[in-house]
Design an enzyme around this catalytic site. Structure first.
Site, PDB file in Angstrom:
ATOM      1  N   HIS A  99      49.855  34.700  39.469  1.00 42.84           N
ATOM      2  CA  HIS A  99      49.266  35.576  40.418  1.00 42.84           C
ATOM      3  C   HIS A  99      47.766  35.190  40.578  1.00 42.84           C
ATOM      4  O   HIS A  99      46.908  35.406  39.552  1.00 42.84           O
ATOM      5  CB  HIS A  99      49.605  36.908  40.265  1.00 42.84           C
ATOM      6  CG  HIS A  99      51.197  37.297  40.181  1.00 42.84           C
ATOM      7  ND1 HIS A  99      51.769  37.227  39.006  1.00 42.84           N
ATOM      8  CD2 HIS A  99      52.065  37.222  40.977  1.00 42.84           C
ATOM      9  CE1 HIS A  99      53.193  37.358  39.143  1.00 42.84           C
ATOM     10  NE2 HIS A  99      53.177  37.405  40.347  1.00 42.84           N
ATOM     11  N   SER A 145      55.703  39.516  44.988  1.00 44.37           N
ATOM     12  CA  SER A 145      54.792  40.071  44.149  1.00 44.37           C
ATOM     13  C   SER A 145      53.200  39.944  44.572  1.00 44.37           C
ATOM     14  O   SER A 145      52.192  40.667  44.307  1.00 44.37           O
ATOM     15  CB  SER A 145      54.778  39.598  42.711  1.00 44.37           C
ATOM     16  OG  SER A 145      54.383  37.980  43.007  1.00 44.37           O
ATOM     17  N   ASP A 160      46.959  35.943  36.279  1.00 45.90           N
ATOM     18  CA  ASP A 160      47.602  35.624  35.318  1.00 45.90           C
ATOM     19  C   ASP A 160      48.436  34.216  35.838  1.00 45.90           C
ATOM     20  O   ASP A 160      48.013  33.688  36.765  1.00 45.90           O
ATOM     21  CB  ASP A 160      48.740  36.748  35.227  1.00 45.90           C
ATOM     22  CG  ASP A 160      49.748  36.900  36.215  1.00 45.90           C
ATOM     23  OD1 ASP A 160      49.907  36.099  36.867  1.00 45.90           O
ATOM     24  OD2 ASP A 160      50.449  38.051  36.273  1.00 45.90           O
TER      25      ASP A 160
END
Ligand SMILES: *[C@@H]1O[C@H](CO)[C@@H](O)[C@H](O)[C@H]1NC(C)=O
Ligand SMILES: *[C@@H]1O[C@H](CO)[C@@H](O)[C@H](O)[C@H]1NC(C)=O
Length: 394
Positions: A339, A45, A336
């Site tokens: 991340h 990610s 978040d």
């Protein structure tokens, strides 16, 4: 009546000079072996530009909904796990390339490279199996791109493109967080050090596989202090507000093993060049001293719920999963629960692009993309030969 553009008119001379200077500009970075630089990206990610939009997986492995993409750089949420761009978008810009498209984007052109990143992916196929595109599968996808480029460009030109291209690899966090810490079967089967050497063993096989296919220039983003992710800080059994150190220790062990592997690959493989950095200490420094680097908060996430906004509910509007978003994501290290913010992505990209060998090395990305020879004079002026200081990764 004079023809408007007779060969001696001032206008035609003006155009001739203009054309000449355009030629000069393009040939200054357009000599045959410089022109075809491409950028191939493998990972999770941290770099996924939206591949997971096209696979069947769980909602938390996609980011194509609000408030992802909150800062509006892209006109809608793309699937990137941050408020804007990710590190490889900045690198493509510095390398004067367009944004590198996700491999799964229908009818994308891969002449400038392809991004195979998939949120949740691991080095080991067992990590999030069936829900992500693991590293081995990403390599198979690269094979498809490579063979199509060979068909399009011919063997010679494709080989040139493959060997001049830069290969960015950012993967491993999910193997430790999901594949090990949260997986009792693996924890019973392997001691932490055994697990690390299995992950590193598979990563080195992948690097060697890329080398065998003609890749020569690599950049690695090592692992960050995973225990300081807001989600893991919130899950820390010590509940003292500190980072979950057992998980950070795995990341640190992984990074040390990777640095050692890279040093030896550079000795064994002719022409193997790479950039690596101590991302662990670099990010830890920002988490502990955010204001020194232009941030206000190094601990809490901008988007999420609960302590440290460590509950990973950002953007999930399902019943019962509430979340808050901060006003200024650029003030936060963390976007978040898992991340980093775009601002961190940009700072890492700058570090990898241009920092001296004492912090990024043996090569930085500017040297990998644009060649070392051209830059050697500047290096000598800036920091002596420098190449010897690397190899002291924490
Ligand atoms: C490769 O070429 C085949 C045949 O033209 C096409 O179907 C496929 O989508 C191409 N794959 C990629 C990754 O470009
Ligand atoms: C790669 O990982 C598999 C598990 O997926 C493991 O069985 C194998 O030993 C690993 N390979 C290396 C070279 O460590």
């Amino acid at each position: 009546m004079a023809r408007p553009f007779s060969s001696s008119s001032p206008i035609s001379i003006f155009f001739a000079i203009l054309l000449l200077s355009i030629n000069t500009i393009s040939s200054s970075r357009g000599s045959p072996d410089e022109a075809a630089t491409a950028f191939f990206i493998f990972g999770d990610s941290i770099v996924d530009p939206g591949n997971n939009n096209y696979i069947e997986t769980t909602p938390e492995k996609k980011a194509n909904y609000h408030p992802y993409g909150h800062n509006g750089f892209f006109d809608k949420p793309t699937g990137r796990f941050t408020d804007g761009r990710v590190i490889v978008d900045f690198i493509a810009e510095y390398a004067k390339l367009p944004i590198i498209p996700p491999f799964l984007q229908p009818s994308a052109s891969f002449i400038n490279g392809a991004n195979f990143g998939s949120a949740g992916a691991g080095i080991l196929p067992e990590t999030n199996q069936g829900l992500v595109i693991d590293l081995q599968t990403q390599l198979k996808q690269f094979d498809e791109v490579r063979s199509n480029l060979t068909e399009e460009l011919g063997v010679e030109k494709a080989r040139e493109l493959i060997s001049q291209a830069v290969y960015f690899i950012s993967i491993g966090s999910n193997d430790y967080m999901i594949g090990y810490i949260l997986n009792p079967t693996m924890r019973e089967a392997y001691l932490p050090e055994e697990f690390v050497s299995m992950v590193i063993g598979n990563l080195s096989q992948s690097i060697q596989a890329l080398y065998d296919k003609g890749a020569r220039k690599f950049c690695f983003l090592s692992l960050c202090p995973l225990g300081c992710l807001p989600a893991l800080r919130a899950a820390n059994p010590k509940a003292d507000g500190g980072c979950f150190e057992d998980i950070s220790a795995l990341a640190s062990a992984h990074n040390n093993a990777l640095a050692a592997v890279l040093t030896s690959l550079a000795h064994i493989f002719k022409g193997f060049k790479y950039a690596n950095t101590d991302f662990y200490s670099w990010l830890k420094e920002r988490i502990h001293n955010p204001s020194k680097y232009g941030f206000k908060d190094g601990v809490n996430a901008c988007c999420g719920a609960g302590p440290y906004r460590g509950v990973f509910s950002c953007g999930k509007t399902k019943e019962g999963s509430d979340y808050q978003v901060c006003d200024s994501p650029e003030d936060y290290v963390w976007w978040d629960s898992f991340h980093a913010s775009e601002r961190i992505h940009e700072q890492v990209a700058k570090l990898l692009w241009s920092d001296p060998p004492s912090s990024v090395g043996p090569y930085n990305l500017e040297k990998l993309f644009f060649g070392e020879e051209k830059l050697r004079i500047a290096d000598v002026v800036d920091e002596g030969d420098g190449l010897g200081d690397f190899g002291t990764l924490a």
